[in-house]
Design a protein around this motif. Structure first.
Motif: not given
Length: 1153
Positions: A168-191
Motif C-alpha cells: 500500500l505504500g512506503e514505511k516512513l520514520i517519524r522523529p524519535t522522542l530523543s530527537e525532539l527531546h534530547d539536548e542538541l549534542d546528542k546524535e539523533p537517529f543513531e539507531d
C-alpha cells in the motif's frame, strides 16, 4: 536555545541565502565554528526531484515549496558514512523575502528552539547494508511547515504505522522522542530505526516481495471471494446427493440439516470477517488469520493440516469428476480397461490440466472459475425450469410435477439404513468451502472489504439454493418408482392404493415391497438429470462443480503452504516459500500439491479419506471461531475489527458446534485430527519459533496476570501461604552465578526472585541503555531457565539504589520480603565507606521489615573480571564490533554508562533480527560449558585463585550428593532460618542432603532441649536427621582467635582515649565506621560468642554441603559497621558455604492446619 554568535562563516552563510551561487561552500563546520553552524542555501523549486514519487513531497504545491524560503542544509561532504548523524538546521526566510528572519540576530525565527532535521544519509539504516525502504520525510517541506511553524514534529500519517514496505505504500520514520527531546549534542537517529521497528526476517521477505510485486493482479470481492466460495460450496452433492438426502430425511429434516450446516458456516463466516477486518491481511488465508490471532503454535499446526487437506481435497474432487465420466463411458460401453483404472487415468489427465491452468497464473485460473460458475448456474436454472414442466414419459420414473400430496408424503423422514446424523454427515462437506476466498487473501485488492462481503453473501446464496432444491425435489418426485409404465392402477383397484402416486394412476407398491425400485428420491442419484429441462446440462454442472472445487483447492493449498513456509515455523520447509513472477506464484508448492493429489487419485477410493478432510476443515473453522472468542476475552486494545456483527459467545458456540460436528461425521477421524493438531502444537511450542505477532494468547496471559495480581492484593497474608520472595543483589545476573543458583534453588516455582542491580556513575544516566539492558538480561534469565526478574536502577551510590529497590521492586503482593546479599569478601581491601554502605543496606532491609540473607563462599562470588565470563556477556555485541557491557558493579568501571558512540551503536543492534541467534548460544550454554572451553584453550591462562573461583561459582548448578545441610538455629527469627533449608532439600539437586539442626542450650538440660526441638520440628512437619544441643556456646574462645580478631580490627579502631575529645568526634563524624573503645568493651561478650561459634562450626559442620546460620544482629547506631563486619567475618571464615539468615521476626512457619 540561543543562536550562535555571528562569525565570518555565519555571515557568509547569510550571504548564501540571498545569493545561492556565491561560490563554493565549505565541506562542513570547522572546529572553530559553533556546533549549530550550517550552510544556508536557497531552496530551488525542484528540490524534491530525487524524492520517491510516493513520498508526501509530491503533494505539496510548488508555490508552497517556494514560499518555504531557504532550507539550511549541512553539506554531506565526501562519503555518505561520514555524514551520518550530522544536522541540518532549518532557517525559514520571511515569505515576503526579508532576510532578517534568517540572520543570527533573530534567534526566535532563525533557529526555532534548535529544531533540527537529519541529513538524508542518516535516515537510512546502517545495519549491514540491508535495504529497509525508509524515506526521509523530515526534509519534506510539508512536515517542516507543520501548522506554519518550523518544526520537525511530524503530523499523523499512515506511513509511520507500516511494518514493512507494504504494497500500500512506503514505511516512513517519524522523529524519535530523543530527537525532539534530547539536548542538541546528542546524535539523533543513531539507531537507524526510529521506534525500534526492526523487521523480522519474514517481514524483510514481505518487504522485498512487496517491492517486486508492483503490477500484480488483484481481485475484487466478486471475482476473488464470492465466485470462489459459491463454486466451492456448491459441490457435486448438489446434483448427486441432495435428492437422496430429501428421500431419507424428508423435506422438514432436510431443511433442518441445511440450516444446521449453514448456522455453523455462518458463525464461522462472521468470525472470519471479524479477524480479517482487524488489520491488514496478507496471503495465507485461514493459516494467516489463525496464526496472527492465536499465535504460531495453533497457526502452525492448523496451517500444515489445512494445506494438506486442500491438497487431498483436489484428489477427492477430481476422483468425483472421473467417476462421473467413467459412468458415462460405461453407459456407452466405452470403458478403456476397467472402472478403477479408468478413474486413475482420467483423474491423472484432469489434475495435469488443472495444474497447467493454475501455473499459467491467477488471471487464467480466475477466468476458468468464471466460466465454470456460468455452467453451474445454468445447470441449476435448468433443473428448476425442468421441475415445472411435467412430462408424461417421466411419470413412471417418479416425477409428477409439483403436487401438495407428494410434498406432504415427503415431509416426514423415511430412513432406510441411515440415521439423522449419518445423513447430516454426508451433507455437511457440501457446506464447507467458505474459506476459498480467504485462502487467496494475498491476491485480493482489499481483503478487509472482500472477505466479509463475499463470504457471507456466498453462504446466503448457496444456503437458499440448497433449501430450494430440497423443497423442490421433495414436492415433485416420489420416494420410490419402478420406471415401468406398466405399474399403472385402474380405477377398480384405486381403493387399495396408498401413496401420492395413486393420484396420478401409478402404484409402485410392488417394487417397494421387494426393494427392487430403481428410481425415485431414495434410489436414483441422477434424479435431477431426469427432472431437468435438458439432461446433459446437469452432467456439465456436475463436471463444473467438481472441477471448480478442485481448482480452488489446487490454488489454496500452495498459497497457504507458502505463507506457512515464509514464517519459518517448520525449519525444513523454507524452500517452498519462494514465489515466482509478478504474482509471487508458489510454483514449488503447486508441484508438491500436485504430487499429493496424484498419490491420492491413484488410490481411487476416497470413502476413507473424505471424512478426514471434512474434519481437517472443521478443525480450522473451530479455531477461527475460537480465535474471535479468545481475542474478545483477552480484551486487548489492539482487537478492534471494523466488522462489528460478531459476538464472542456466538463464536464460542460456533467453535463448540464445529467440534461436535467433527465427532458426528466420523468419531475416529475427529480423534485422529485432534491427535495430529495436538502433536503439531506440542512440536511448535517446543521449537519456540522466533516470531512475535502480538497474538491474543499473549494478551490473555497479560489480562489474567493483571486480574490475578489485583485479586491477590485484596487478600490478607496468611502464615501458611508465606513464600520467601527474594530481592537478590546480583548486579548483572551472570556475574554471581553461585548466588543466583542457590536462591533460585529455593524460590523456583515457590516464590518470587528479583535480581536487583544498582547502576552507579558520575555522568548523566542513559535511561535508554537501562531499558535495553533490562530486556537483554531478562532474556538471559529466560534462556538459562532461571525463573526470576531482572530490574536495575540508577543511583548515586549503592545504598540509595538498594533503598529504591527495597521500596519499589515488585507489584502488589508480588513484592520481595527478603534481601539477599553476597558476603563482601574484600571488605578490608578497599574504601571503608563501602563497608559502611554495605552494612547500612542490611539495616535498611530490617527498617523496611525485610528478612536478610548473606551468602558467603570462601572463594568469593563475583566472576565478572574473568575473561571468559566477559565474553559470554558481550557475545551478542560481536556483530557491532564493540563490547559496551562492563560486567561489574564497581563504580570506577561502571561510571562510563552514558552513551558513547560505540556503546550506543551496539545497543541499537541488540534487538535486531541477527541478535537472538547469538543470544541463544549465550543463553543456552550456562556458565559451565563456557568455562570448560576456557580451561582447555584459555587465551589468558587463569591463575589458581580464579580457577577456584570459577569452580566454586558452579557448585550449586550440579546435583549435591549425599551430605548434610546444617541448620544452626540459634535465635528465633520467625522460622526463616528453618524454612529455607526445608525448601532447598525439597528440590531435586538437594534431595539427597539431610537436615541437621544445631541449637544452643544449657549443659544440664541438653536432653530436655533436644526433645523440645524434636517436638517442634515434628509439629512443623520438617524432616531432620539429627538435633545437636550446644551446651558450650558461652565458653571463652581460644586465645589465638581473640588475638587474631584484635589484629583484624586494629586499623579500624577510633582509639578515642588517646586523643582530644573534639578530635575524636570529628574523626568519628568523618569516618563513622570506626570502632570506639567503649563499644568494643560493651560488646566484648558478643564478640567472644562469634569467635566461639566459629570454633564450634569448624568442629561440627566442616564437611556440610551448606551451613544455614542465624545472622547476628547489631543495634543500629550503637555498633559501628566495621565491628559488625568483623563479627560476620569472624563467624563465617574458613568454612563450607555459609548462609547467614535473619527473618523479620514474624512467623513464617505454623503447625496449625
Amino acid at each position: 536555545m540561543s543562536a550562535p554568535s555571528p562569525t565570518p562563516p555565519a555571515a557568509a552563510a547569510e550571504g548564501d541565502l540571498l545569493a545561492p551561487d556565491a561560490g563554493p561552500k565549505p565541506l562542513g563546520p570547522t572546529p572553530s565554528q559553533s556546533r549549530f553552524q550550517v550552510d544556508l542555501v536557497a531552496e530551488a523549486a525542484g528540490v524534491a526531484e530525487d524524492r520517491s514519487p510516493s513520498s508526501d513531497t509530491s503533494t505539496v504545491p510548488s508555490s508552497d515549496k517556494a514560499s518555504a524560503g531557504g532550507l539550511a542544509e549541512a553539506d554531506s561532504g565526501p562519503g555518505g558514512e561520514e555524514a551520518k548523524g550530522r544536522f541540518r538546521v532549518v532557517n525559514f526566510a520571511d515569505p515576503s523575502g526579508a532576510s532578517g528572519a534568517a540572520s543570527p540576530e533573530a534567534p526566535g525565527d532563525g533557529l526555532q528552539n534548535g529544531d533540527t532535521v537529519m541529513s538524508e544519509t542518516s535516515l537510512h539504516s546502517s545495519t549491514g547494508g540491508q535495504h529497509h525502504y525508509h524515506y526521509d520525510t523530515h526534509t519534506n517541506t510539508y512536515y517542516l511547515r507543520t501548522f506554519g511553524h518550523n518544526t520537525i514534529d511530524a503530523v499523523p500519517n499512515i506511513d509511520f504505522y507500516r511494518h514493512t514496505a507494504a504494497p500500500l505504500g512506503e514505511k516512513l520514520i517519524r522523529p524519535t522522542l530523543s530527537e525532539l527531546h534530547d539536548e542538541l549534542d546528542k546524535e539523533p537517529f543513531e539507531d537507524g530505526f526510529a521506534n525500534g521497528d526492526e523487521l523480522t526476517p519474514a517481514e524483510e521477505a514481505a518487504a522485498k516481495e512487496a517491492a517486486e510485486a508492483k503490477g500484480a493482479v488483484k481481485f475484487g470481492w466478486i471475482k476473488g471471494v464470492l465466485v470462489r466460495c459459491m463454486l466451492n460450496i456448491w459441490g457435486v452433492m448438489l446434483f448427486i446427493r441432495m435428492s437422496w438426502i430429501v428421500g431419507q430425511a424428508g423435506i422438514a429434516l432436510s431443511c433442518l440439516i441445511v440450516c444446521m450446516a449453514t448456522v455453523v458456516t455462518t458463525i464461522t463466516g462472521l468470525s472470519t470477517s471479524a479477524i480479517a477486518t482487524n488489520g491488514f491481511v496478507r496471503g495465507g488465508g485461514a493459516y494467516y488469520l489463525i496464526s496472527r490471532s492465536l499465535g504460531p503454535e495453533f497457526g502452525g499446526s492448523i496451517g500444515l493440516i489445512f494445506a494438506f487437506a486442500n491438497a487431498v481435497a483436489v484428489a477427492m474432487y477430481v476422483v468425483g469428476f472421473a467417476e462421473t465420466v467413467v459412468e458415462l463411458l460405461a453407459s456407452t460401453d466405452a470403458i478403456m480397461t476397467d472402472e478403477i483404472n479408468d478413474v486413475r487415468i482420467i483423474g491423472t489427465i484432469t489434475v495435469i490440466l488443472l495444474l497447467g491452468i493454475s501455473v499459467a497464473g491467477m488471471e487464467w485460473e480466475a477466468k476458468a472459475q468464471i466460466f465454470l460458475l456460468v455452467v453451474l448456474i445454468t445447470a441449476i436454472i435448468n433443473y428448476f425450469i425442468g421441475s415445472f414442466i411435467s412430462v408424461k414419459a417421466k411419470e413412471s420414473y417418479g416425477f409428477f410435477g409439483y403436487d401438495g400430496a407428494i410434498m406432504w408424503e415427503n415431509m416426514g423422514p423415511d430412513f432406510r439404513g441411515e440415521t439423522f446424523f449419518s445423513v447430516f454427515s454426508i451433507f455437511f462437506p457440501a457446506a464447507t468451502g467458505i474459506l476459498a476466498g480467504a485462502n487467496i487473501s494475498g491476491d485480493l485488492a482489499d481483503p478487509q472489504l472482500a472477505i466479509p462481503r463475499g463470504t457471507l453473501l456466498a453462504i446466503l446464496i448457496t444456503g437458499i439454493v440448497y433449501l430450494g432444491v430440497a423443497v423442490s425435489t421433495g414436492s415433485c418426485i416420489v420416494r420410490d418408482a419402478s420406471g415401468s409404465i406398466n405399474d399403472t392402477v385402474s380405477s377398480h383397484f384405486m381403493s387399495n392404493c396408498t401413496g401420492a402416486a395413486c393420484k396420478f394412476d401409478f402404484d409402485f407398491s410392488t417394487c417397494k415391497s421387494t426393494d427392487s425400485c430403481r428410481y425415485g428420491l431414495q434410489n436414483d442419484f441422477q434424479v435431477m438429470s431426469l427432472v431437468s429441462g435438458f439432461g446433459p446440462i446437469i452432467t456439465a454442472g456436475i463436471f463444473s462443480a467438481t472441477l471448480s472445487s478442485a481448482l480452488a483447492s489446487l490454488v489454496s493449498a500452495p498459497k497457504v503452504f507458502q505463507a506457512l513456509c515464509k514464517d519459518n515455523i517448520y525449519p525444513g520447509l523454507g524452500m517452498f516459500a519462494k514465489g515466482y513472477g509478478k504474482n509471487n506464484e508458489p510454483l514449488r508448492g503447486y508441484i508438491l500439491t500436485f504430487g499429493i493429489a496424484l498419490a491420492f487419485i491413484l488410490i481411487a477410493q476416497l470413502n476413507v479419506i473424505a471424512p478426514i478432510i471434512s474434519n481437517f476443515f472443521l478443525a480450522s473453522y473451530a479455531l477461527i471461531n475460537f480465535s474471535v472468542f479468545h481475542a474478545s476475552l483477552a480484551n486487548s486494545p489492539g482487537w478492534r475489527p471494523s466488522f462489528k456483527y460478531y459476538n464472542m459467545w456466538v463464536s464460542l458456540a460456533g467453535a463448540v458446534l464445529c467440534c461436535v460436528v467433527m465427532f458426528v461425521i466420523n468419531w475416529w477421524a475427529a480423534l485422529l485430527t485432534n491427535v495430529i493438531v495436538l502433536g503439531l502444537y506440542i512440536y511448535v511450542s517446543h521449537k519456540k519459533p522466533d516470531v512475535n505477532w502480538g497474538s491474543s494468547t499473549q494478551a490473555l496471559t497479560y489480562h489474567q496476570a493483571l486480574t490475578h495480581t489485583l485479586h491477590l492484593s485484596g487478600v490478607e497474608d496468611h502464615v501458611k501461604n508465606f513464600r520467601p520472595q527474594c530481592l537478590v543483589m546480583t548486579g548483572y545476573p551472570n556475574c554471581r552465578p553461585a548466588l543466583l543458583d542457590l536462591v533460585h534453588s529455593f524460590t523456583k516455582n515457590v516464590g518470587l526472585m528479583i535480581c536487583g542491580h544498582v547502576r552507579m556513575g558520575y555522568r548523566r544516566p542513559n535511561f535508554k541503555d537501562i531499558a535495553t539492558e533490562q530486556a537483554r538480561y531478562q532474556r538471559w534469565l529466560l534462556k538459562n531457565e532461571t525463573k526470576g526478574f531482572y530490574t536495575s536502577v540508577y543511583a548515586e551510590d549503592m545504598r540509595q539504589g538498594a533503598q529504591y529497590l527495597l521500596q519499589a521492586a515488585g507489584l502488589g503482593r508480588l513484592k520481595p520480603n527478603t534481601l539477599v546479599l553476597g558476603f563482601k569478601n574484600d571488605w578490608r581491601d578497599g574504601d571503608m565507606m563501602n563497608v559502611e554502605t554495605y552494612i547500612s543496606m542490611i539495616h535498611d532491609a530490617f527498617d523496611f521489615q525485610y528478612g536478610a540473607v548473606i551468602l558467603r563462599l570462601e572463594e568469593g562470588l563475583d566472576i565478572s573480571h574473568i575473561q571468559g565470563q566477559d565474553e559470554l556477556l558481550s557475545s551478542q555485541d560481536k556483530s557491532s564490533g564493540t563490547k559496551d557491557v562492563i560486567v561489574s558493579i564497581d563504580t570506577s568501571k561502571d561510571s562510563d554508562a552514558d552513551s558513547s558512540k560505540p556503546s550506543s551503536k551496539a545497543t541499537s543492534l541488540q534487538n535486531s533480527p541477527a541478535i537472538p541467534k547469538d543470544d541463544e548460544e549465550d543463553g543456552k550454554a550456562p556458565t559451565q560449558p563456557l568455562l570448560k572451553k576456557d580451561k582447555k584453550s584459555p587465551t589468558v591462562p587463569l591463575n589458581v585463585t580464579d580457577q577456584k573461583l570459577l569452580e566454586a561459582s558452579q557448585m550449586f548448578q550440579k546435583k549435591q550428593g549425599k551430605g548434610t545441610v546444617d541448620v544452626w538455629w540459634l535465635f528465633d527469627d520467625g522460622g526463616l532460618t528453618l524454612l529455607i533449608p526445608y525448601l532447598l532439600t525439597n528440590k531435586k539437586r538437594w534431595k539427597d542432603c539431610k537436615i541437621r539442626v544445631f541449637i544452643g542450650g544449657k549443659i544440664n538440660r541438653i536432653d530436655h532441649d533436644r526433645r523440645a526441638m524434636a517436638t517442634l520440628l515434628s509439629k512443623f512437619r520438617i524432616d531432620f536427621s539429627d538435633i545437636t544441643v550446644l551446651g558450650d556456646v558461652n565458653i571463652k574462645p581460644k586465645k589465638e582467635h581473640i588475638t587474631a580478631f584484635e589484629e583484624m580490627i586494629e586499623p579500624y579502631r577510633l582509639k578515642e582515649d588517646d586523643m582530644e575529645q573534639d578530635a575524636a568526634e570529628r574523626l568519628k563524624n568523618s569516618e563513622p565506621w570506626r570502632i570506639t573503645d567503649n563499644e568494643l568493651e560493651l560488646y566484648r561478650a558478643k564478640t567472644n560468642r562469634q569467635l566461639r561459634l566459629n570454633e564450634l562450626l569448624k568442629e561440627h559442620s566442616s564437611t556440610a554441603n551448606l551451613i544455614v546460620m542465624s545472622m547476628p544482629l547489631a543495634r543500629k547506631g550503637a555498633v559501628s559497621s566495621a565491628l559488625y563486619m568483623a563479627w560476620l567475618e569472624a563467624l563465617s571464615k574458613d568454612l563450607p558455604p555459609v548462609l547467614l539468615v535473619r527473618g523479620n521476626h514474624q512467623s513464617v512457619l505454623t503447625f496449625y492446619s
